[in-house]
Every structure is written in structure tokens, then in C-alpha cells.
Design a protein around this motif. Structure first.
Motif, short mmCIF file in Angstrom:
data_model
loop_
_atom_site.label_atom_id
_atom_site.label_comp_id
_atom_site.label_asym_id
_atom_site.label_seq_id
_atom_site.Cartn_x
_atom_site.Cartn_y
_atom_site.Cartn_z
N ILE A 162 40.68 98.03 90.76
CA ILE A 162 39.37 97.71 91.33
C ILE A 162 38.64 99.00 91.72
CG2 ILE A 162 38.16 96.54 93.20
CD1 ILE A 162 40.54 94.58 93.31
N ALA A 163 39.38 99.94 92.33
CA ALA A 163 38.77 101.21 92.73
C ALA A 163 38.26 101.99 91.53
CB ALA A 163 39.78 102.04 93.52
N GLU A 164 39.02 102.00 90.47
CA GLU A 164 38.59 102.71 89.27
C GLU A 164 37.34 102.08 88.67
OE1 GLU A 164 40.53 104.47 85.13
OE2 GLU A 164 41.67 103.04 86.34
N ARG A 165 37.25 100.77 88.73
CA ARG A 165 36.11 100.05 88.16
C ARG A 165 34.84 100.22 89.00
NH1 ARG A 165 37.56 94.41 88.64
NH2 ARG A 165 36.37 94.43 90.58
N GLU A 166 34.97 100.26 90.32
CA GLU A 166 33.82 100.19 91.21
C GLU A 166 33.37 101.53 91.77
OE1 GLU A 166 32.17 97.44 91.76
OE2 GLU A 166 33.55 96.01 90.84
N ALA A 167 34.22 102.54 91.77
CA ALA A 167 33.95 103.76 92.53
C ALA A 167 32.66 104.46 92.12
CB ALA A 167 35.14 104.71 92.42
N ALA A 168 32.52 104.76 90.85
CA ALA A 168 31.38 105.58 90.40
C ALA A 168 30.05 104.91 90.71
CB ALA A 168 31.51 105.87 88.91
N SER A 169 29.96 103.61 90.51
CA SER A 169 28.69 102.91 90.73
C SER A 169 28.31 102.87 92.21
CB SER A 169 28.77 101.49 90.17
OG SER A 169 29.76 100.73 90.84
N HIS A 170 29.26 103.15 93.10
CA HIS A 170 28.97 103.18 94.53
C HIS A 170 28.97 104.60 95.09
CE1 HIS A 170 30.03 98.91 93.99
NE2 HIS A 170 29.31 98.71 95.05
N GLY A 171 28.98 105.59 94.21
CA GLY A 171 28.93 106.97 94.65
C GLY A 171 30.17 107.44 95.37
N LEU A 172 31.32 106.89 95.01
CA LEU A 172 32.59 107.23 95.66
C LEU A 172 33.60 107.70 94.62
CD1 LEU A 172 32.84 104.07 97.94
CD2 LEU A 172 32.25 106.37 98.72
N THR A 173 34.58 108.46 95.06
CA THR A 173 35.69 108.77 94.17
C THR A 173 36.66 107.60 94.15
OG1 THR A 173 37.11 109.73 95.89
CG2 THR A 173 35.51 111.20 94.83
N LYS A 174 37.43 107.51 93.10
CA LYS A 174 38.43 106.45 93.02
C LYS A 174 39.42 106.55 94.17
CE LYS A 174 41.94 106.70 90.20
NZ LYS A 174 42.82 106.72 89.00
N GLU A 175 39.76 107.77 94.55
CA GLU A 175 40.72 107.97 95.64
C GLU A 175 40.15 107.50 96.98
OE1 GLU A 175 41.70 110.26 92.18
OE2 GLU A 175 39.85 110.26 93.39
N ASP A 176 38.88 107.83 97.23
CA ASP A 176 38.26 107.39 98.49
C ASP A 176 38.16 105.88 98.56
OD1 ASP A 176 37.96 109.88 99.57
OD2 ASP A 176 35.87 110.13 98.95
N LEU A 177 37.79 105.26 97.45
CA LEU A 177 37.63 103.81 97.46
C LEU A 177 38.97 103.11 97.60
CD1 LEU A 177 35.84 101.41 97.40
CD2 LEU A 177 35.71 101.55 94.91
N HIS A 178 40.00 103.62 96.93
CA HIS A 178 41.32 103.04 97.09
C HIS A 178 41.79 103.16 98.53
CE1 HIS A 178 45.75 102.85 96.95
NE2 HIS A 178 45.56 102.01 95.94
N ARG A 179 41.54 104.29 99.16
CA ARG A 179 41.91 104.48 100.56
C ARG A 179 41.16 103.51 101.46
NH1 ARG A 179 40.41 109.38 100.97
NH2 ARG A 179 42.29 110.16 99.92
N TYR A 180 39.88 103.27 101.16
CA TYR A 180 39.07 102.32 101.93
C TYR A 180 39.69 100.92 101.86
CZ TYR A 180 35.01 99.27 102.88
OH TYR A 180 34.17 98.30 103.36
N PHE A 181 40.01 100.48 100.67
CA PHE A 181 40.62 99.16 100.51
C PHE A 181 41.98 99.07 101.18
CE2 PHE A 181 38.21 98.68 96.24
CZ PHE A 181 37.16 98.02 96.86
N ALA A 182 42.79 100.11 101.00
CA ALA A 182 44.18 100.04 101.43
C ALA A 182 44.39 100.38 102.90
CB ALA A 182 45.02 100.99 100.57
N GLU A 183 43.52 101.25 103.47
CA GLU A 183 43.75 101.72 104.82
C GLU A 183 42.71 101.24 105.83
OE1 GLU A 183 44.21 105.95 104.80
OE2 GLU A 183 45.70 105.93 103.18
N ASN A 184 41.46 101.13 105.42
CA ASN A 184 40.42 100.73 106.37
C ASN A 184 40.31 99.22 106.54
OD1 ASN A 184 38.96 103.45 104.96
ND2 ASN A 184 38.98 103.35 107.19
#
Length: 270
Positions: free
Chosen positions: A212-234
Motif C-alpha cells: 500500500i505504501a509503495e502504491r500511495e506514497a508518491a501521489s501524496h508527496g511522501l517516501t515509501k518508508e515514511d508512509l509505511h512508518r505512518y501506517f505501522a507506527e502512528n
């Protein structure tokens, strides 16, 4: 044949793990649409939807509503996507602009300002299409995707409301839940089946966070790593005992400030 259930989900990024594969799992049982949390709450109340992922404060305001899944949007610390940005020290906020997208966060920031500083600021709206830079207010509450990219200007204080609540109350916070309105055209067995579908979609989403992070990150101006961390940790996606206690505590504190909505019965329902 009974008509398919009408289900509404939040259109924000934080919902992606909850709805991963949901449309396919629902099949012909239900239709699935997406909207802002506040608009989903209105549509559910007016009978335009049967089940929706709505702000928790809207659930607290209607005793006829039923939680239909333990899949939720919650946090146990910093949430990142719900922020108060203040141009003055928080204890000096006189005028507060509230993002129209979510009523739970609007109540949460008012609870925190009152309990921490005994402030009840004047409230003004921050429209979805309005720039925070142009609103006449000491502080703005922003939620969802745009809160993750605050405008590039100086702010005296920036609060992560998830972190503030969890530190202040030592409890998790629940932002949104899957809720069914009363009188829906579905049997108990069908509601139970829907509950299993919603939970299975959540479980599949959590197992697919990297995808999901790989699919959504770029369109939301985020890196895949940041978005994965958001989903998994925040974010936290299960309504457990701590989340239930946090929800009850939010109910008590928001009710003491008369922040729980009081809905008149809708004039018509399907």
C-alpha cells in the motif's frame, strides 16, 4: 432480493489499510463510496448510508448507532495527520479555525485546550478548499492528508493531537469507527458477515502495508518508508480494551464541555 447495503468509507490516506480489498470482498452484498468523515456522518444520520466509517464523536452522539466491527482508526501516541498549528502560544489562542473534515478532532482540540489552559476560543471554519494561510485565526486545526504537509510559514506551536491526548490521559484515542444506523434492511447474520468482511479487509491491509505504501506514497508527496512508518507506527486499527477505555474517557470529557452532537431525528429514512 434485499437491496445491497450502502457503505461509506473515509477518503483519507489513513483509511487505506482498512479498505484494502474491501470492494472485492463485498462483491454484490454492498456498494462502497468514499467521502469526508463529516459528510459520511451526515449521510448515515440522514439514511443515505447504512454503514459508514464515521468520526467517533458522531457515534457517541447517537445511542441508536451500533459498532459493527473492531476495525477502527486509532492511535496510541503521535498520529502525524491531526495537528494544531498556532501562531501564538497555545494558552493565548483566542480564535481557532477548525478543519471541516472531521468533528472528532475538532472536539479533541477543544477538550485539550480547556483542560490544559482553560481556553474556550472562538471557533471559525476552515473549509476543505481554503488555505490555512488565509484564515483569520490565531491557530488552525488540520487533519488528514494536508495536515501531513503543513504550509511553509512560521508557527509558534505545533501540536500532534494524538500525542497530546495520549500523554495527557495515558489512554489511546479512537478517531473513527465502522457504525451501522438503526433500521437497516439487514439481518443479524448479514451484519455479522459484514463485520467479518470489514475485519478481514483490515487484517489483509495490515499484512500489505509495504504494498500500500509503495502504491500511495508518491501521489501524496511522501517516501515509501515514511508512509509505511505512518501506517505501522502512528496508526492503530483494532478496537481493544485500551481503545474502549479511551473512547469512554473522550465521551466523558467532551460531554462535560457540551461538545457531543445532538441530532434531531431525520424526517425520512428509506
Amino acid at each position: 432480493m434485499q437491496p445491497p447495503l450502502r457503505i461509506g468509507a473515509v477518503s483519507y490516506l489513513n483509511t487505506k489499510p482498512l479498505v484494502h480489498g474491501l470492494r472485492e470482498r463485498l462483491g454484490h452484498r454492498a456498494t462502497l463510496s468514499f467521502n469526508l468523515p463529516s459528510r459520511l456522518a451526515d449521510d448515515l444520520h440522514q439514511g443515505k448510508l447504512d454503514v459508514a466509517l464515521i468520526p467517533s464523536i458522531e457515534y457517541l452522539g447517537d445511542p441508536s448507532y451500533q459498532i459493527v466491527s473492531n476495525a477502527v482508526i486509532a492511535c496510541r501516541g503521535p498520529v502525524w495527520s491531526v495537528r494544531l498549528l498556532s501562531r501564538v502560544p497555545a494558552q493565548e489562542i483566542r480564535r481557532l479555525a477548525l478543519d471541516e473534515g472531521s468533528r472528532t478532532s475538532a472536539a479533541l482540540v477543544q477538550v485539550l485546550l480547556w483542560e490544559m489552559y482553560q481556553r474556550r476560543p472562538e471557533i471559525v471554519p476552515l473549509r476543505i478548499d481554503q488555505s490555512p494561510e488565509r484564515v483569520d485565526a490565531d491557530a488552525v486545526l488540520m487533519i488528514g492528508d494536508r495536515a501531513m504537509h503543513p504550509p511553509p510559514r512560521y508557527y509558534r506551536e505545533i501540536w500532534d493531537l494524538g500525542d497530546r491526548w495520549c500523554r495527557h490521559c495515558e489512554l489511546p484515542f479512537v478517531f473513527a469507527l465502522w457504525i451501522a444506523r438503526s433500521g437497516i434492511d439487514a439481518s443479524e447474520a448479514e451484519v455479522a458477515e459484514l463485520s467479518q468482511i470489514l475485519q478481514a479487509s483490515r487484517d489483509q491491509g495490515i499484512a500489505s502495508l509495504e504494498q500500500i505504501a509503495e502504491r500511495e506514497a508518491a501521489s501524496h508527496g511522501l517516501t515509501k518508508e515514511d508512509l509505511h512508518r505512518y501506517f505501522a507506527e502512528n496508526l492503530h486499527y483494532t478496537l481493544g480494551p485500551g481503545e474502549k477505555n479511551g473512547l469512554a474517557e473522550f465521551d466523558r470529557r467532551a460531554r462535560s464541555l457540551d461538545l457531543i452532537p445532538h441530532h434531531a431525528p431525520p424526517s425520512t429514512k428509506p
